[in-house]
Scaffold this motif. Structure first.
Motif, short mmCIF file in Angstrom:
data_model
loop_
_atom_site.label_atom_id
_atom_site.label_comp_id
_atom_site.label_asym_id
_atom_site.label_seq_id
_atom_site.Cartn_x
_atom_site.Cartn_y
_atom_site.Cartn_z
N GLY A 205 0.76 -1.24 0.00
CA GLY A 205 0.00 0.00 0.00
C GLY A 205 0.78 1.29 0.00
O GLY A 205 0.40 2.25 -0.66
N GLU A 206 1.90 1.35 0.73
CA GLU A 206 2.61 2.61 0.89
C GLU A 206 3.97 2.63 0.20
O GLU A 206 4.77 3.51 0.44
N CYS A 207 4.24 1.65 -0.63
CA CYS A 207 5.58 1.50 -1.19
C CYS A 207 5.51 1.36 -2.70
O CYS A 207 4.72 0.56 -3.21
N ALA A 208 6.33 2.14 -3.41
CA ALA A 208 6.40 1.97 -4.87
C ALA A 208 6.86 0.55 -5.17
O ALA A 208 7.72 0.01 -4.49
N LYS A 209 6.27 -0.05 -6.19
CA LYS A 209 6.56 -1.45 -6.54
C LYS A 209 6.30 -2.37 -5.35
O LYS A 209 6.99 -3.37 -5.14
N GLY A 210 5.29 -2.04 -4.55
CA GLY A 210 5.01 -2.71 -3.29
C GLY A 210 4.79 -4.20 -3.38
O GLY A 210 5.27 -4.95 -2.53
N GLU A 211 4.04 -4.67 -4.38
CA GLU A 211 3.77 -6.11 -4.44
C GLU A 211 5.03 -6.90 -4.69
O GLU A 211 5.23 -7.96 -4.10
N ALA A 212 5.91 -6.41 -5.53
CA ALA A 212 7.19 -7.10 -5.79
C ALA A 212 8.06 -7.08 -4.53
O ALA A 212 8.69 -8.08 -4.19
N VAL A 213 8.07 -5.95 -3.84
CA VAL A 213 8.85 -5.83 -2.61
C VAL A 213 8.28 -6.77 -1.55
O VAL A 213 9.01 -7.46 -0.85
N GLN A 214 6.95 -6.84 -1.46
CA GLN A 214 6.31 -7.69 -0.46
C GLN A 214 6.66 -9.16 -0.68
O GLN A 214 6.87 -9.90 0.28
N ARG A 215 6.76 -9.58 -1.92
CA ARG A 215 7.07 -10.99 -2.22
C ARG A 215 8.49 -11.38 -1.81
O ARG A 215 8.78 -12.55 -1.67
N THR A 216 9.37 -10.41 -1.64
CA THR A 216 10.75 -10.73 -1.24
C THR A 216 11.05 -10.29 0.19
O THR A 216 11.59 -11.06 0.96
N MET A 217 10.72 -9.04 0.53
CA MET A 217 11.10 -8.50 1.83
C MET A 217 10.03 -8.67 2.90
O MET A 217 10.34 -8.65 4.08
N GLY A 218 8.77 -8.78 2.50
CA GLY A 218 7.70 -8.93 3.48
C GLY A 218 6.75 -7.76 3.49
O GLY A 218 6.75 -6.91 2.60
N ASP A 219 5.93 -7.70 4.53
CA ASP A 219 4.87 -6.70 4.64
C ASP A 219 5.36 -5.30 4.96
O ASP A 219 4.67 -4.32 4.72
N ILE A 220 6.55 -5.20 5.56
CA ILE A 220 7.07 -3.90 5.99
C ILE A 220 8.52 -3.77 5.53
O ILE A 220 9.30 -4.71 5.67
N VAL A 221 8.85 -2.61 5.01
CA VAL A 221 10.25 -2.25 4.77
C VAL A 221 10.56 -1.17 5.78
O VAL A 221 9.87 -0.15 5.85
N LEU B 164 10.28 -15.93 1.01
CA LEU B 164 10.66 -14.62 1.54
C LEU B 164 12.13 -14.57 1.96
O LEU B 164 12.71 -15.56 2.40
N GLN B 165 12.68 -13.38 1.84
CA GLN B 165 14.04 -13.09 2.31
C GLN B 165 13.98 -11.99 3.36
O GLN B 165 14.84 -11.11 3.40
N SER B 166 12.96 -12.03 4.19
CA SER B 166 12.79 -11.03 5.25
C SER B 166 13.90 -11.13 6.27
O SER B 166 14.58 -12.15 6.37
N ASP B 167 14.01 -10.09 7.07
CA ASP B 167 14.95 -10.12 8.19
C ASP B 167 14.30 -10.66 9.45
O ASP B 167 14.98 -11.25 10.29
N ALA B 168 12.99 -10.43 9.58
CA ALA B 168 12.30 -10.93 10.77
C ALA B 168 10.85 -11.24 10.45
O ALA B 168 10.24 -10.63 9.56
N LEU B 169 10.32 -12.20 11.18
CA LEU B 169 8.90 -12.53 11.15
C LEU B 169 8.30 -11.98 12.43
O LEU B 169 8.80 -12.25 13.53
#
Length: 166
Positions: free
Chosen positions: A36-52, A94-99
């Motif tokens: 919702g609040e991030c450019a290219k958000g869906e692509a970012v969400q698929r790798t980094m998660g729900d929050i950057v 996902l390649q998130s840093d934390a869940l």
């Protein structure tokens, strides 16, 4: 696409979403919710998660948020996003840093370092000790499967897990 945050915000637990927001403001210098609040958000969400987010030392991190409305003392770790179509789940992709796994009714959040969780699950093979089950908490079109792992097991076996009271 509805993120865990939007599910939290839209539920009767609006205060929990606000408390999670307070937690994020305490820990991070800045953050945005994807998509919702991030450019290219869906692509970012698929790798980094729900929050950057940017932590207090200036490092950008990805956070995945899961909201659990059950009374169980298990984490549902998604192995298949859509099993019928062979689409791997967030634990694999996902390649998130934390869940950030939020038990909404109990107002608890387990902050779990993502790479140690993945090492525990796949390198050590511990995820396979728990039977794979279909997700039935919410109605959805896809065929989501995962493994229910007791919180006590995660606390004992995954390094760096933190319980945060919301």
């Amino acid at each position: 696409m509805t993120t865990a945050y939007h599910t939290l915000a839209a539920s009767s637990a609006n205060d929990t979403a606000l408390l999670l927001d307070d937690f994020l403001h305490e820990r991070y210098a800045a953050f945005v919710w994807t998509p919702g609040e991030c450019a290219k958000g869906e692509a970012v969400q698929r790798t980094m998660g729900d929050i950057v987010a940017v932590n207090r030392v200036g490092v950008t991190v990805g956070l995945e948020v899961k909201a659990d409305y059950t009374d169980h003392d298990n984490l549902f770790l998604e192995t298949w996003s859509n099993r019928a179509r062979f689409t791997s789940g967030w634990l694999v992709t996902l390649q998130s840093d934390a869940l950030l796994y939020v038990f909404v009714k109990r107002r608890e959040c387990y902050a779990i370092p993502f790479q140690p969780l993945k090492r525990w699950a796949f390198h050590e093979g511990r995820i396979y000790a728990f039977p794979e089950r279909e997700q039935k908490q919410s109605v959805q079109l896809n065929d989501t499967w995962g493994r229910c792992v007791p919180v006590a097991t995660i606390l004992a076996e995954v390094r760096g897990v933190e319980l945060v009271e919301l």
